[in-house]
Scaffold this motif. Structure first.
Motif, PDB file in Angstrom:
ATOM      1  N   VAL A  66       0.847  -1.190   0.000  1.00  0.00           N
ATOM      2  CA  VAL A  66       0.000   0.000   0.000  1.00  0.00           C
ATOM      3  C   VAL A  66       0.885   1.243   0.000  1.00  0.00           C
ATOM      4  O   VAL A  66       1.850   1.328   0.749  1.00  0.00           O
ATOM      5  CB  VAL A  66      -0.897   0.005   1.254  1.00  0.00           C
ATOM      6  CG1 VAL A  66      -1.718   1.270   1.329  1.00  0.00           C
ATOM      7  CG2 VAL A  66      -1.779  -1.226   1.261  1.00  0.00           C
ATOM      8  N   ASP A  67       0.566   2.188  -0.875  1.00  0.00           N
ATOM      9  CA  ASP A  67       1.262   3.480  -0.867  1.00  0.00           C
ATOM     10  C   ASP A  67       0.276   4.570  -1.280  1.00  0.00           C
ATOM     11  O   ASP A  67      -0.848   4.291  -1.680  1.00  0.00           O
ATOM     12  CB  ASP A  67       2.514   3.467  -1.761  1.00  0.00           C
ATOM     13  CG  ASP A  67       2.218   3.248  -3.228  1.00  0.00           C
ATOM     14  OD1 ASP A  67       1.145   3.668  -3.710  1.00  0.00           O
ATOM     15  OD2 ASP A  67       3.070   2.658  -3.913  1.00  0.00           O
ATOM     16  N   SER A  68       0.704   5.808  -1.171  1.00  0.00           N
ATOM     17  CA  SER A  68      -0.206   6.928  -1.442  1.00  0.00           C
ATOM     18  C   SER A  68      -0.349   7.225  -2.936  1.00  0.00           C
ATOM     19  O   SER A  68      -1.209   8.010  -3.318  1.00  0.00           O
ATOM     20  CB  SER A  68       0.284   8.181  -0.714  1.00  0.00           C
ATOM     21  OG  SER A  68       1.570   8.527  -1.179  1.00  0.00           O
ATOM     22  N   VAL A  69       0.448   6.589  -3.785  1.00  0.00           N
ATOM     23  CA  VAL A  69       0.349   6.830  -5.227  1.00  0.00           C
ATOM     24  C   VAL A  69      -0.690   5.895  -5.854  1.00  0.00           C
ATOM     25  O   VAL A  69      -1.623   6.330  -6.530  1.00  0.00           O
ATOM     26  CB  VAL A  69       1.723   6.650  -5.917  1.00  0.00           C
ATOM     27  CG1 VAL A  69       1.591   6.773  -7.420  1.00  0.00           C
ATOM     28  CG2 VAL A  69       2.727   7.650  -5.371  1.00  0.00           C
ATOM     29  N   PHE A  70      -0.530   4.587  -5.618  1.00  0.00           N
ATOM     30  CA  PHE A  70      -1.423   3.614  -6.246  1.00  0.00           C
ATOM     31  C   PHE A  70      -2.628   3.261  -5.373  1.00  0.00           C
ATOM     32  O   PHE A  70      -3.626   2.769  -5.871  1.00  0.00           O
ATOM     33  CB  PHE A  70      -0.651   2.350  -6.625  1.00  0.00           C
ATOM     34  CG  PHE A  70       0.363   2.604  -7.698  1.00  0.00           C
ATOM     35  CD1 PHE A  70      -0.033   2.763  -9.014  1.00  0.00           C
ATOM     36  CD2 PHE A  70       1.706   2.704  -7.396  1.00  0.00           C
ATOM     37  CE1 PHE A  70       0.891   3.004 -10.012  1.00  0.00           C
ATOM     38  CE2 PHE A  70       2.642   2.956  -8.388  1.00  0.00           C
ATOM     39  CZ  PHE A  70       2.230   3.110  -9.695  1.00  0.00           C
ATOM     40  N   THR A  71      -2.531   3.451  -4.084  1.00  0.00           N
ATOM     41  CA  THR A  71      -3.597   3.147  -3.111  1.00  0.00           C
ATOM     42  C   THR A  71      -4.286   1.814  -3.403  1.00  0.00           C
ATOM     43  O   THR A  71      -5.501   1.699  -3.315  1.00  0.00           O
ATOM     44  CB  THR A  71      -4.636   4.289  -3.025  1.00  0.00           C
ATOM     45  OG1 THR A  71      -5.353   4.390  -4.255  1.00  0.00           O
ATOM     46  CG2 THR A  71      -3.981   5.617  -2.683  1.00  0.00           C
ATOM     47  N   THR A  72      -3.500   0.826  -3.737  1.00  0.00           N
ATOM     48  CA  THR A  72      -4.012  -0.505  -4.043  1.00  0.00           C
ATOM     49  C   THR A  72      -3.087  -1.545  -3.415  1.00  0.00           C
ATOM     50  O   THR A  72      -1.868  -1.450  -3.548  1.00  0.00           O
ATOM     51  CB  THR A  72      -4.064  -0.731  -5.567  1.00  0.00           C
ATOM     52  OG1 THR A  72      -4.907   0.270  -6.145  1.00  0.00           O
ATOM     53  CG2 THR A  72      -4.591  -2.098  -5.923  1.00  0.00           C
ATOM     54  N   ALA A  73      -3.686  -2.508  -2.735  1.00  0.00           N
ATOM     55  CA  ALA A  73      -2.916  -3.629  -2.198  1.00  0.00           C
ATOM     56  C   ALA A  73      -3.160  -4.837  -3.100  1.00  0.00           C
ATOM     57  O   ALA A  73      -4.292  -5.106  -3.494  1.00  0.00           O
ATOM     58  CB  ALA A  73      -3.352  -3.949  -0.776  1.00  0.00           C
ATOM     59  N   VAL A  74      -2.078  -5.542  -3.422  1.00  0.00           N
ATOM     60  CA  VAL A  74      -2.168  -6.754  -4.236  1.00  0.00           C
ATOM     61  C   VAL A  74      -1.329  -7.825  -3.557  1.00  0.00           C
ATOM     62  O   VAL A  74      -0.222  -7.552  -3.095  1.00  0.00           O
ATOM     63  CB  VAL A  74      -1.641  -6.518  -5.677  1.00  0.00           C
ATOM     64  CG1 VAL A  74      -1.733  -7.801  -6.498  1.00  0.00           C
ATOM     65  CG2 VAL A  74      -2.386  -5.382  -6.355  1.00  0.00           C
ATOM     66  N   GLY A  75      -1.876  -9.020  -3.504  1.00  0.00           N
ATOM     67  CA  GLY A  75      -1.132 -10.118  -2.900  1.00  0.00           C
ATOM     68  C   GLY A  75      -1.628 -11.449  -3.398  1.00  0.00           C
ATOM     69  O   GLY A  75      -2.548 -11.538  -4.224  1.00  0.00           O
ATOM     70  N   ASN A  76      -1.001 -12.489  -2.902  1.00  0.00           N
ATOM     71  CA  ASN A  76      -1.339 -13.859  -3.268  1.00  0.00           C
ATOM     72  C   ASN A  76      -1.662 -14.621  -1.991  1.00  0.00           C
ATOM     73  O   ASN A  76      -0.955 -14.489  -0.989  1.00  0.00           O
ATOM     74  CB  ASN A  76      -0.142 -14.515  -3.964  1.00  0.00           C
ATOM     75  CG  ASN A  76      -0.462 -15.904  -4.467  1.00  0.00           C
ATOM     76  OD1 ASN A  76      -1.153 -16.069  -5.454  1.00  0.00           O
ATOM     77  ND2 ASN A  76       0.048 -16.918  -3.773  1.00  0.00           N
ATOM     78  N   VAL A  77      -2.736 -15.391  -2.028  1.00  0.00           N
ATOM     79  CA  VAL A  77      -3.072 -16.271  -0.910  1.00  0.00           C
ATOM     80  C   VAL A  77      -3.146 -17.693  -1.440  1.00  0.00           C
ATOM     81  O   VAL A  77      -3.769 -17.958  -2.466  1.00  0.00           O
ATOM     82  CB  VAL A  77      -4.414 -15.889  -0.248  1.00  0.00           C
ATOM     83  CG1 VAL A  77      -4.734 -16.853   0.900  1.00  0.00           C
ATOM     84  CG2 VAL A  77      -4.373 -14.466   0.268  1.00  0.00           C
ATOM     85  N   TYR A  78      -2.500 -18.593  -0.727  1.00  0.00           N
ATOM     86  CA  TYR A  78      -2.553 -20.022  -1.017  1.00  0.00           C
ATOM     87  C   TYR A  78      -3.315 -20.685   0.124  1.00  0.00           C
ATOM     88  O   TYR A  78      -2.922 -20.580   1.285  1.00  0.00           O
ATOM     89  CB  TYR A  78      -1.144 -20.608  -1.130  1.00  0.00           C
ATOM     90  CG  TYR A  78      -1.133 -22.107  -1.164  1.00  0.00           C
ATOM     91  CD1 TYR A  78      -1.551 -22.791  -2.297  1.00  0.00           C
ATOM     92  CD2 TYR A  78      -0.739 -22.852  -0.058  1.00  0.00           C
ATOM     93  CE1 TYR A  78      -1.569 -24.175  -2.327  1.00  0.00           C
ATOM     94  CE2 TYR A  78      -0.755 -24.232  -0.076  1.00  0.00           C
ATOM     95  CZ  TYR A  78      -1.176 -24.897  -1.210  1.00  0.00           C
ATOM     96  OH  TYR A  78      -1.201 -26.258  -1.229  1.00  0.00           O
ATOM     97  N   PHE A  79      -4.445 -21.316  -0.191  1.00  0.00           N
ATOM     98  CA  PHE A  79      -5.242 -22.047   0.786  1.00  0.00           C
ATOM     99  C   PHE A  79      -4.994 -23.539   0.596  1.00  0.00           C
ATOM    100  O   PHE A  79      -5.202 -24.063  -0.501  1.00  0.00           O
ATOM    101  CB  PHE A  79      -6.745 -21.803   0.564  1.00  0.00           C
ATOM    102  CG  PHE A  79      -7.222 -20.406   0.836  1.00  0.00           C
ATOM    103  CD1 PHE A  79      -7.642 -20.033   2.106  1.00  0.00           C
ATOM    104  CD2 PHE A  79      -7.292 -19.466  -0.187  1.00  0.00           C
ATOM    105  CE1 PHE A  79      -8.118 -18.755   2.349  1.00  0.00           C
ATOM    106  CE2 PHE A  79      -7.766 -18.188   0.047  1.00  0.00           C
ATOM    107  CZ  PHE A  79      -8.186 -17.831   1.326  1.00  0.00           C
ATOM    108  N   GLU A  80      -4.587 -24.230   1.642  1.00  0.00           N
ATOM    109  CA  GLU A  80      -4.510 -25.678   1.576  1.00  0.00           C
ATOM    110  C   GLU A  80      -5.942 -26.229   1.545  1.00  0.00           C
ATOM    111  O   GLU A  80      -6.883 -25.525   1.931  1.00  0.00           O
ATOM    112  CB  GLU A  80      -3.748 -26.233   2.780  1.00  0.00           C
ATOM    113  CG  GLU A  80      -2.269 -25.932   2.730  1.00  0.00           C
ATOM    114  CD  GLU A  80      -1.484 -26.554   3.881  1.00  0.00           C
ATOM    115  OE1 GLU A  80      -2.095 -27.184   4.770  1.00  0.00           O
ATOM    116  OE2 GLU A  80      -0.253 -26.393   3.884  1.00  0.00           O
TER     117      GLU A  80
END
Length: 168
Positions: A66-80
């Motif tokens: 997260v930052d003030s320029v893109f204001t977007t969080a992106v991530g990966n979740v792996y669920f067993e």
């Protein structure tokens, strides 16, 4: 005599070809079965999610902080297999891109949806939902949370087994 030798050679060649194709087909089927059981990872597994927010083993890695320029969080979740998030909501909504596996997603008040590799799910702003893997196959997803200045996530109660196993 030459015709008989040619016929015999053709028969041996054809039998060999059938044998090779039969073995190849079986190997492909075995590989497909293995691929269904093991997810193809794109990103590192990340950190195990806290028991306060997940049932089972779920791993998260942030890809875009997260930052003030893109204001977007992106991530990966792996669920067993069998792992799932708690009920939660996002002030600005969330987009899920399923990159492998099979899982479930449910918006409160609606039926559980089966999600698979290639699916895109939109979770509306401030709407309770949950998502996770199926009991037999894991799930890998990218998450996108826009407009993080509004907040990121509001974690709520556990999705119990009765809710999780309630199918259409």
């Amino acid at each position: 005599m030459i015709t008989r030798i040619k016929t015999l050679a053709l028969a041996v060649f054809t039998a060999g070809l059938f044998l090779m194709l039969g073995c190849s087909s079986k190997t492909e089927q075995e590989n497909m079965k293995t691929n269904k059981e093991e997810l193809v990872t794109i990103f590192p597994k990340g950190q195990k999610g806290p028991k306060a927010n997940f049932t089972g083993n779920a791993y998260n890695i942030g890809l875009v902080e997260v930052d003030s320029v893109f204001t977007t969080a992106v991530g990966n979740v792996y669920f067993e297999p069998g792992a799932r998030s708690n009920w939660h909501s996002h002030p600005a909504g969330q987009i899920l891109i399923i990159t492998d596996g099979v899982g479930y997603h449910q918006i409160e008040g609606q039926p559980i949806e089966t999600i698979r590799k290639g699916d895109v799910v939109k979770c509306p702003p401030n709407v309770r939902h949950w998502h996770g893997a199926s009991p037999e196959v894991g799930l890998q997803q990218l998450y996108i949370v826009p407009n993080t200045e509004k907040g990121i996530v509001d974690w709520q109660e556990t999705v119990n087994d009765e809710q999780y196993f309630k199918q259409k």
